[in-house]
Design a protein around this motif. Structure first.
Motif, PDB file in Angstrom:
ATOM      1  N   GLY A  35       0.527  -1.209   0.247  1.00 13.46           N
ATOM      2  CA  GLY A  35      -0.208   0.114   0.397  1.00 13.46           C
ATOM      3  C   GLY A  35       1.111   1.469   0.225  1.00 13.46           C
ATOM      4  N   GLU A  36       2.242   1.155   0.542  1.00 12.61           N
ATOM      5  CA  GLU A  36       3.623   2.795   0.060  1.00 12.61           C
ATOM      6  C   GLU A  36       3.305   2.461  -0.951  1.00 12.61           C
ATOM      7  N   GLU A  37       3.178   4.155  -1.807  1.00 13.50           N
ATOM      8  CA  GLU A  37       2.705   3.865  -2.911  1.00 13.50           C
ATOM      9  C   GLU A  37       4.307   3.369  -3.630  1.00 13.50           C
ATOM     10  N   SER A  38       5.795   3.680  -2.827  1.00  7.01           N
ATOM     11  CA  SER A  38       6.047   2.947  -4.201  1.00  7.01           C
ATOM     12  C   SER A  38       6.734   1.720  -4.216  1.00  7.01           C
ATOM     13  N   ALA A  39       6.290   0.824  -2.841  1.00  8.00           N
ATOM     14  CA  ALA A  39       6.567  -0.361  -2.712  1.00  8.00           C
ATOM     15  C   ALA A  39       4.911  -0.661  -4.244  1.00  8.00           C
ATOM     16  N   LEU A  40       4.379  -0.028  -4.441  1.00 11.65           N
ATOM     17  CA  LEU A  40       3.119  -0.431  -4.484  1.00 11.65           C
ATOM     18  C   LEU A  40       3.630  -0.516  -6.311  1.00 11.65           C
ATOM     19  N   PHE A  41       4.634   0.485  -7.052  1.00  5.63           N
ATOM     20  CA  PHE A  41       5.368   0.615  -7.968  1.00  5.63           C
ATOM     21  C   PHE A  41       5.779  -0.504  -8.157  1.00  5.63           C
ATOM     22  N   GLU A  42       6.957  -1.224  -7.604  1.00  5.52           N
ATOM     23  CA  GLU A  42       7.762  -1.803  -7.353  1.00  5.52           C
ATOM     24  C   GLU A  42       6.909  -3.739  -7.306  1.00  5.52           C
ATOM     25  N   SER A  43       5.320  -3.985  -6.607  1.00  9.23           N
ATOM     26  CA  SER A  43       5.379  -5.103  -6.883  1.00  9.23           C
ATOM     27  C   SER A  43       3.919  -4.164  -8.016  1.00  9.23           C
ATOM     28  N   MET A  44       3.471  -4.164  -8.982  1.00  6.27           N
ATOM     29  CA  MET A  44       2.758  -3.596  -9.846  1.00  6.27           C
ATOM     30  C   MET A  44       4.645  -4.403 -11.886  1.00  6.27           C
ATOM     31  N   GLU A  45       5.307  -3.664 -11.018  1.00  6.63           N
ATOM     32  CA  GLU A  45       6.128  -3.773 -11.702  1.00  6.63           C
ATOM     33  C   GLU A  45       7.285  -5.391 -11.605  1.00  6.63           C
ATOM     34  N   GLY A  46       6.568  -6.115 -10.864  1.00  9.64           N
ATOM     35  CA  GLY A  46       7.413  -7.490 -10.385  1.00  9.64           C
ATOM     36  C   GLY A  46       8.444  -7.931  -9.737  1.00  9.64           C
ATOM     37  N   HIS A  47       8.221  -6.745  -9.352  1.00  9.53           N
ATOM     38  CA  HIS A  47       9.642  -6.472  -8.464  1.00  9.53           C
ATOM     39  C   HIS A  47       9.159  -6.939  -6.936  1.00  9.53           C
ATOM     40  N   ARG A  48      10.067  -7.628  -5.606  1.00  6.62           N
ATOM     41  CA  ARG A  48       9.638  -7.082  -4.561  1.00  6.62           C
ATOM     42  C   ARG A  48       8.760  -5.980  -4.001  1.00  6.62           C
ATOM     43  N   GLY A  49       8.172  -6.319  -3.047  1.00  4.24           N
ATOM     44  CA  GLY A  49       7.260  -5.087  -2.615  1.00  4.24           C
ATOM     45  C   GLY A  49       8.047  -4.272  -2.015  1.00  4.24           C
ATOM     46  N   GLU A  50       8.953  -3.637  -2.124  1.00  2.00           N
ATOM     47  CA  GLU A  50       9.839  -2.304  -1.417  1.00  2.00           C
ATOM     48  C   GLU A  50       9.484  -1.040  -1.514  1.00  2.00           C
ATOM     49  N   PRO A  51       9.525  -0.902  -0.494  1.00  2.00           N
ATOM     50  CA  PRO A  51       9.125   0.639  -0.697  1.00  2.00           C
ATOM     51  C   PRO A  51      11.261   1.313  -1.525  1.00  2.00           C
ATOM     52  N   ARG A  52      10.723   2.026  -2.226  1.00  2.00           N
ATOM     53  CA  ARG A  52      12.404   3.278  -2.697  1.00  2.00           C
ATOM     54  C   ARG A  52      12.857   4.073  -1.929  1.00  2.00           C
ATOM     55  N   ASN A  53      13.880   4.620  -2.421  1.00  2.00           N
ATOM     56  CA  ASN A  53      14.364   5.639  -1.645  1.00  2.00           C
ATOM     57  C   ASN A  53      13.591   6.996  -2.171  1.00  2.00           C
ATOM     58  N   LYS A  54      13.762   8.312  -1.305  1.00  2.00           N
ATOM     59  CA  LYS A  54      12.558   9.547  -2.072  1.00  2.00           C
ATOM     60  C   LYS A  54      13.938  10.512  -1.469  1.00  2.00           C
ATOM     61  N   PRO A  55      13.730  11.380  -1.978  1.00  2.00           N
ATOM     62  CA  PRO A  55      13.028  11.303  -3.924  1.00  2.00           C
ATOM     63  C   PRO A  55      14.116  10.284  -4.237  1.00  2.00           C
ATOM     64  N   PRO A  56      13.547  10.157  -6.413  1.00  2.00           N
ATOM     65  CA  PRO A  56      12.793  10.631  -6.357  1.00  2.00           C
ATOM     66  C   PRO A  56      11.355  10.641  -5.874  1.00  2.00           C
TER      67      PRO A  56
END
Lengths: 393, 595
Positions: A158-179
């Motif tokens: 549900g954390e937005e960047s982990a959500l992107f990772e999950s959609m991209e087929g990766h492990r659902g892990e949050p990214r560094n921000k920024p960006p």
């Protein structure tokens, strides 16, 4: 048991049949006007973090990218929250309209609803509605398609960047921000990701105008909010209320007359004890609203029969399991907090150990990589500080 | 490029746009501690040790992952930062089996350093290790994986994925169960792991270490019945000094030989000798393949031919491109050629029963340990190479023996099998085998030296990911007339991620090479998994310079002019690719599963 005089609103769930009309009307307006309306309305993200929606759309519209995306975050996983499920069941078209207008503003042609895995039963009805909506979009000549992406059950997604990772087929892990997502979100492209409820609210703003929305609520917290009320209440369920309500009023309306604490915002939110009900308001944190608590909408009421140790223990077990495990403070810190309160309760550690744990929680808040690890301190500190004796004895 | 101005600890600094806070601090010589950060790898930002305070921000920011921005005010050592950092280190220590005095990495563990620096005490958090069921994977002859010492920094995962494009290690599970695991948590020797040891070289703790054979070597040395032979790989002599308190880029060949003699080896020999031999065998194999393909049009003859010196590369191609195994040179690696000769030719020469010889090799490599243990490496009738030590293990033995390495006088290798050429030395750098092979093959074919200034074939040198070079053959000797006008196309890649690019282009037919050199490790053997820690591009470049310096300084620069090699053929092997060669110096490969 019927309750009297609930300060309820009926904006979100009002069944309105004018979707096509509102969509056509809004599409005739300039992107700048639409963004301005959202900014004037004061609408902030309803997922809990409270980022100004108009600003988010504006940033994504200004960002450069080969593609842009609109994503509706329907990974509703916060314990005690079940409002998005109802919105998507009852008024999905409002959400779709919000997504389409956002797509027009930022220049996107693809949208996704990231649906919590446990809401699989919604896929079929939603797909039908999306198909109809695509027909409507064809009619007004806008090239935008919405797809459903079904999650697999991890809270962190549900954390937005982990959500992107999950959609991209990766492990659902949050990214560094920024960006941030508006710069580099899904597939590293500019992305607007909004909560289900936020998108549904944009519909009301398009229809009734920003001023009407702004009239609701208080200073920094405008409009209404859908709450998921649970716990020791005779009337659990979904309620749309105006922002700015005091917790005192809330427990009077919803409690069973014996409320000793309310957990505002789920496991990652704050626990408010009875003595602070009067002075605590429900709303985003701001200078003028005093002590106010942001929330994704979860309101859990606990009466005097409840052990706050058990409540905290339950939350911590949840975090220990649902941390993605990537960053140290969250992965190890959650385990230490859980084992720590167990050790104090059993007498294996002295009560002073709680002070060390409070310090640890604060350090987790300032060092964790994403909102999950950062917010564990909310419930931990507010429960331990307000119910210390329950932790020890 | 536009500049960003910021202050760190109240000192002004200006950096290029895109630079991180960590890089800006480095510019000011302010050291911010890190753990998950490694210069060779992408930024993870997950350990949170490098957090700093950004004025105006309530939360701390990870300096490795946060770009500097205009007007930023950063504090790297405020009380808030110190408390948070100490807390993070304390958490890591609590999930780490901190039995430091019994750990192989004692004294060189990054977590241990931080724990000591931040005075992590006894009255800390609850020990999580005791509550979990950790297993140690010690089944591989190369690598030991001990999850109880893992701090989940994922440097190993990123090494395996980013540098090698293999993914033998990845993150599994979430929350408290999160761990670094192989496919279905199988032992490392059963999965696609190539044993390259890049993960071992970058692990900050003792979670991934080489399997060490130090005590076995000491036992053998002290057994009067045994004759101890040691061989040393080309890349060891230009890096060993780093593990013994010297700067990178020092050539310590003579000191290394002296140290090995003091340790008690009966005969100190040189893998470079068989590197020269490899060039003769492999070079002739290439020419034979060219003849088979160009003249005889034999469909069984496969081109391009690839090198076979790097055991990490061999295991990689066995897993990932088993259909291309016929393209791999059948020549054994120099280590294994050496092993096979020591227990046959050499044993006979010095009149020692091969049974009583213990053959030890010093390698920059962890995969060499696996290679020595392959079942096919018994062509002498015995295990050809008994024990393989990394550069690091040798350094440890030198320390154990109380030898003041820096004070040693240079000594010469023993003979026979101790003489080598400059062509053999450069085996240690990416492009080196190609260059050595070309120096010899071109001369065999044309009777002339390669047309490069000072024999330096610069197009195949350097750190470019994939290097290509072509040499046109003109006026060959009569027996090679079929090669007249042929442009010999070569390609060099180092690091398996780059190897993948090259092999994919071979598979899809886009590349038309004749000869390909692949080294599994970044920079070639000088960047091997068994080399001193740390490694980074700067260090690898200095090691490379040292290697080419060593080559330039050698009296013999071409493998076929190595007099001992010439003598070996006269006395024993008779001719390249002959009967004895096939028996002792060539091998076969095994297709493997892709997981």
């Amino acid at each position: 048991m019927a309750k009297k005089n609930l300060q309820r609103l009926d904006l979100i769930f009002k069944n309105e049949q004018d979707g096509e009309q509102i969509l056509t009307k809004t599409f005739k307006r300039s992107n700048q006007d639409i963004v301005n309306d959202l900014i004037i309305s004061g609408l902030k993200g309803r997922g809990g973090a409270g980022y100004p929606t108009g600003l988010k759309w504006k940033l994504a519209s200004e960002a450069e990218g080969d593609f842009k995306y609109v994503i509706c975050n329907a990974d509703e996983g916060e314990p005690g929250t079940f409002k998005d499920r109802e919105i998507l069941s009852q008024v999905p078209v409002k959400v779709l309209i919000g997504m389409a207008v956002c797509a027009k503003v930022i220049g996107a042609h693809e949208g996704y609803i990231y649906l919590r895995g446990e809401y699989k039963f919604l896929v079929e009805p939603l797909t039908e509605i999306i198909d109809d909506f695509h027909v409507l979009l064809n009619k007004i000549g806008f090239d935008f398609r919405v797809k459903i992406f079904l999650g697999s059950g991890a809270y962190i997604c549900g954390e937005e960047s982990a959500l992107f990772e999950s959609m991209e087929g990766h492990r659902g892990e949050p990214r560094n921000k920024p960006p941030f997502p508006t710069q580099a979100g899904y597939r590293k492209m500019p992305t607007v990701i909004n909560n289900v409820e936020t998108l549904a609210h944009t519909y009301s703003i398009f229809k009734y105008g920003p001023d009407k929305f702004k009239d609701l609520g208080v200073q920094d917290s405008r409009g209404s909010k859908v709450f998921s009320v649970s716990g020791d209440t005779p009337i659990p369920g979904i309620y749309e209320l105006e922002f700015g309500m005091s917790l005192q009023k809330f427990v009077e309306d919803f409690g069973d007359g014996d409320a000793k604490a309310v957990q505002v915002g789920g496991a990652s939110g704050f626990c408010v004890p009875r003595k602070k009900f009067e002075n605590t308001k429900i709303g985003y944190q701001g200078k003028l609203t005093g002590v106010s608590l942001p929330t994704g909408g979860s309101m859990m009421i606990f009466n005097s029969s409840r052990s706050m140790y058990n409540v905290l223990h339950n939350y911590l077990e949840f975090f220990v399991e649902e941390s993605c495990g990537q960053c140290t403070p969250c992965r190890v810190g959650t385990q230490q907090l859980l084992l720590g309160i167990e050790a104090v309760k059993k007498g294996e550690k002295s009560s002073e150990y709680l002070e060390k744990l409070l310090g640890l929680a604060e350090n987790m808040r300032v060092t964790a990589k994403c909102g999950l690890g950062q917010s564990v301190a909310n419930s931990f500190s507010s429960i331990v500080e307000n119910f210390k004796e329950e932790m020890i004895y | 490029m536009s500049k960003i101005n910021l202050t760190i600890d109240h000192i002004q600094v200006s950096v290029d746009k895109g630079a991180t806070i960590l890089e800006a601090a480095k510019k000011l010589n302010i050291k911010i501690p890190t753990l998950c950060y490694h210069e060779d790898l992408c930024v993870a930002g997950n350990c949170r040790v490098c957090v700093v305070e950004q004025m105006g921000s309530d939360r701390l920011v990870p300096s490795c992952a946060t770009p500097a921005s205009e007007g930023m005010e950063i504090l790297t050592n405020s009380l808030k930062v110190r408390n948070a950092r100490k807390s993070v280190i304390e958490l890591l220590v609590s999930e780490h089996r901190a039995e430091c005095t019994r750990c192989y990495k004692n004294g060189v563990c990054e977590l241990q350093h931080l724990s000591s620096e931040y005075l992590i005490g006894e009255d800390g958090l609850i020990d999580l290790v005791a509550l979990k069921n950790y297993t140690i994977d010690y089944f591989s002859p190369s690598i030991i994986k001990d999850d109880s010492k893992c701090i989940r920094c994922q440097r190993c995962v990123r090494s395996c994925d980013q540098l090698q494009n293999i993914g033998a290690l990845s993150v599994a599970y979430k929350g408290e169960k999160m761990k670094i695991a192989s496919f279905f948590e199988k032992p490392m020797y059963e999965v696609v792991c190539t044993n390259c040891g890049q993960c071992v070289n970058r692990c900050p703790t003792g979670a991934l270490i080489e399997r060490n054979y130090i005590d076995e070597v000491w036992s053998a040395i002290n057994n009067p019945q045994k004759h101890l032979v040691v061989q040393t790989a080309p890349a060891v002599r230009i890096a060993l000094g780093e593990a013994l308190g010297m700067e990178s880029g020092n050539i310590v060949t003579g000191r290394m030989v002296a140290a090995l003699r003091r340790l008690g080896f009966d005969s100190v020999l040189d893998t470079d000798f068989t590197a020269d031999l490899t060039i003769i065998e492999e070079g002739n194999e290439l020419l034979q393949r060219l003849k088979g393909a160009l003249v005889d049009k034999d469909p069984e003859v496969k081109l391009p031919m690839t090198t076979s010196c790097s055991p990490g590369w061999i295991k990689y191609i066995e897993h990932m491109y088993p259909q291309l195994l016929p393209n791999v040179s059948t020549a054994k690696s120099p280590q294994q050629m050496f092993g096979a000769l020591v227990k046959t030719y050499y044993a006979n020469k010095i009149k020692v029963d091969p049974e009583d010889i213990v053959s030890v090799s010093i390698m920059p490599c962890t995969a060499k340990k696996y290679e020595a243990n392959r079942p096919e490496m018994h062509s002498s009738g015995y295990k050809d190479v008994d024990l393989v030590l990394t550069t690091r293990e040798l350094a440890r033995m030198i320390e154990q023996a109380g030898i003041d390495f820096k004070a040693l006088e240079n000594e010469e290798f023993d003979s026979f099998m101790g003489v080598s050429s400059g062509a053999a030395v450069i085996f240690g750098a990416t492009g080196g085998v190609m260059e050595a092979a070309l120096r010899t093959a071109y001369e065999i074919v044309t009777g002339r030296e390669v047309p490069f200034d000072g024999l330096n074939i610069t197009p195949v040198r350097g750190m470019d990911e994939v290097k290509e070079a072509a040499i046109k053959i003109e006026n060959p000797l009569p027996e090679w007339s079929f090669l007249d006008g042929v442009e010999l196309k070569t390609c060099v890649a180092h690091g398996l991620a780059n190897a993948k690019k090259v092999m994919d282009s071979v598979v899809n037919g886009k590349a038309q090479y004749h000869f390909i050199e692949i080294m599994a490790c970044p920079g070639g053997c000088l960047g091997g998994g068994g080399q001193p820690i740390p490694t980074n591009m700067e260090i690898r470049k200095r090691r490379t310079e040292a290697i080419y310096r060593e080559d330039e300084g050698m009296p013999i620069r071409k493998s076929h002019e190595n007099p001992e090699v010439v003598k070996l053929y006269e006395e024993f092997l008779k001719k390249p690719l002959g009967h004895k060669s096939h028996e002792l110096l060539h091998t076969t490969y095994t297709p493997r599963n892709r997981y």
